[in-house]
Write a protein that holds these residues in place. Structure first.
Motif, PDB file in Angstrom:
ATOM      1  N   LYS A  24       0.805  -1.218   0.000  1.00  0.00           N
ATOM      2  CA  LYS A  24       0.000   0.000   0.000  1.00  0.00           C
ATOM      3  C   LYS A  24       0.845   1.278   0.000  1.00  0.00           C
ATOM      4  O   LYS A  24       0.305   2.375  -0.084  1.00  0.00           O
ATOM      5  N   TYR A  29      -0.200   1.448  -6.295  1.00  0.00           N
ATOM      6  CA  TYR A  29      -1.371   1.310  -5.422  1.00  0.00           C
ATOM      7  C   TYR A  29      -1.968   2.683  -5.119  1.00  0.00           C
ATOM      8  O   TYR A  29      -3.190   2.895  -5.218  1.00  0.00           O
ATOM      9  N   LYS A  30      -1.104   3.625  -4.757  1.00  0.00           N
ATOM     10  CA  LYS A  30      -1.563   4.968  -4.435  1.00  0.00           C
ATOM     11  C   LYS A  30      -2.195   5.639  -5.656  1.00  0.00           C
ATOM     12  O   LYS A  30      -3.196   6.353  -5.549  1.00  0.00           O
ATOM     13  N   LYS A  33      -5.755   4.497  -6.225  1.00  0.00           N
ATOM     14  CA  LYS A  33      -6.679   5.155  -5.301  1.00  0.00           C
ATOM     15  C   LYS A  33      -7.010   6.580  -5.768  1.00  0.00           C
ATOM     16  O   LYS A  33      -8.161   7.015  -5.701  1.00  0.00           O
ATOM     17  N   GLY A  36      -9.248   6.656  -9.097  1.00  0.00           N
ATOM     18  CA  GLY A  36     -10.646   6.349  -8.846  1.00  0.00           C
ATOM     19  C   GLY A  36     -11.150   5.097  -9.534  1.00  0.00           C
ATOM     20  O   GLY A  36     -10.406   4.379 -10.203  1.00  0.00           O
ATOM     21  N   GLU A  37     -12.441   4.863  -9.407  1.00  0.00           N
ATOM     22  CA  GLU A  37     -13.039   3.588  -9.801  1.00  0.00           C
ATOM     23  C   GLU A  37     -13.103   3.362 -11.312  1.00  0.00           C
ATOM     24  O   GLU A  37     -13.353   2.249 -11.760  1.00  0.00           O
ATOM     25  N   ASN A 227      -0.927  10.857 -11.344  1.00  0.00           N
ATOM     26  CA  ASN A 227      -2.371  11.067 -11.301  1.00  0.00           C
ATOM     27  C   ASN A 227      -2.767  12.317 -12.093  1.00  0.00           C
ATOM     28  O   ASN A 227      -3.686  12.287 -12.928  1.00  0.00           O
TER      29      ASN A 227
END
Length: 234
Positions: A24, A29-30, A33, A36-37, A227
């Motif tokens: 995590k 992994y970050k 998150k 998003g989905e 991101n």
């Protein structure tokens, strides 16, 4: 709609629990998150991975996903590190019998690493081969997937102990990173550089004691940067 983000990397892209880098904590992994989905982040990073292995038949077939929307590539540390033995020499040494002779050779080499790496400039992958193999991987992704962007994470800086133990390491890092910069400039529409080297130069504490892996904060920064860049390229 689901968007696929694929990470091709070496041990810098995966967990390292003995250094308190858990699953995590890693940037993939970050990143998942943060994105998003609507996104899936598939981390195909492997310990001791390098450009030659990444373009090997079965690994290439398994890792190049035609439906992928973004790729993140982090390969270079294993390629550029000054070595006591080449890949072929390592195989020869591993076959030496009896075992104590093999151990004597490897122990002697390890104890004299600074002088031996100064006398014999060995790497797993030469600069010329690194460029050729990396470019092959890039072209394969461009031709076989629908990836909008390929993010190239360059090689981080090292610490003073590692630089002293491995003669010429910082020059190697600089040279191999220059190759990555050249490739990004040649494919401006498809490639974008993620400058982990500059990040670690500005934050030396991001480098772990081993001299080539990075800490949790570096993973956090990479996740945040990627991101923003991925969302910008949607």
């Amino acid at each position: 709609m689901d968007n696929l983000v694929v990470v091709l990397g070496d041990s810098l892209s995966i967990q390292r629990p003995w250094d308190s880098i858990e699953y995590k904590d890693i940037y993939s992994y970050k990143l998942a998150k943060l994105l998003g989905e609507d996104f899936y982040v598939i981390n195909k990073g492997r310990s001791a991975n390098y450009s030659t292995l990444q373009i090997d038949g079965i690994q290439l077939l398994q890792d190049i996903i035609s439906e992928s929307d973004f790729y993140i590539i982090q390969l270079g540390v294993v390629d550029c590190f000054p070595r006591l033995f080449t890949v072929k020499e390592q195989k020869i040494v591993s076959m030496i019998k009896p075992a104590f002779v093999q151990k004597f050779i490897t122990n002697f080499a390890s104890k004299n690493r600074p002088i031996l790496t100064k006398l014999f400039h060995k790497t797993y992958v030469s600069r010329k081969k690194y460029r050729r193999q990396y470019e092959f991987l890039i072209n394969h992704i461009i031709e076989r997937t629908k990836a909008k962007k390929i993010f190239i994470i360059n090689i981080p800086d090292t610490n003073e102990k590692c630089a002293n133990d491995y003669y010429g390491l910082r020059k190697n890092i600089k040279d191999y990173n220059e190759i990555l910069k050249e490739l990004v400039n040649e494919y401006p529409e498809k490639l974008e550089l993620v400058d982990l080297n500059l990040l670690t130069l500005n934050n030396p504490d991001y480098i772990l004691h081993c001299g080539h892996h990075v800490n949790k904060e570096a993973h956090e920064d990479l996740a945040n940067y990627l991101n923003k860049k991925i969302k910008k390229n949607m």
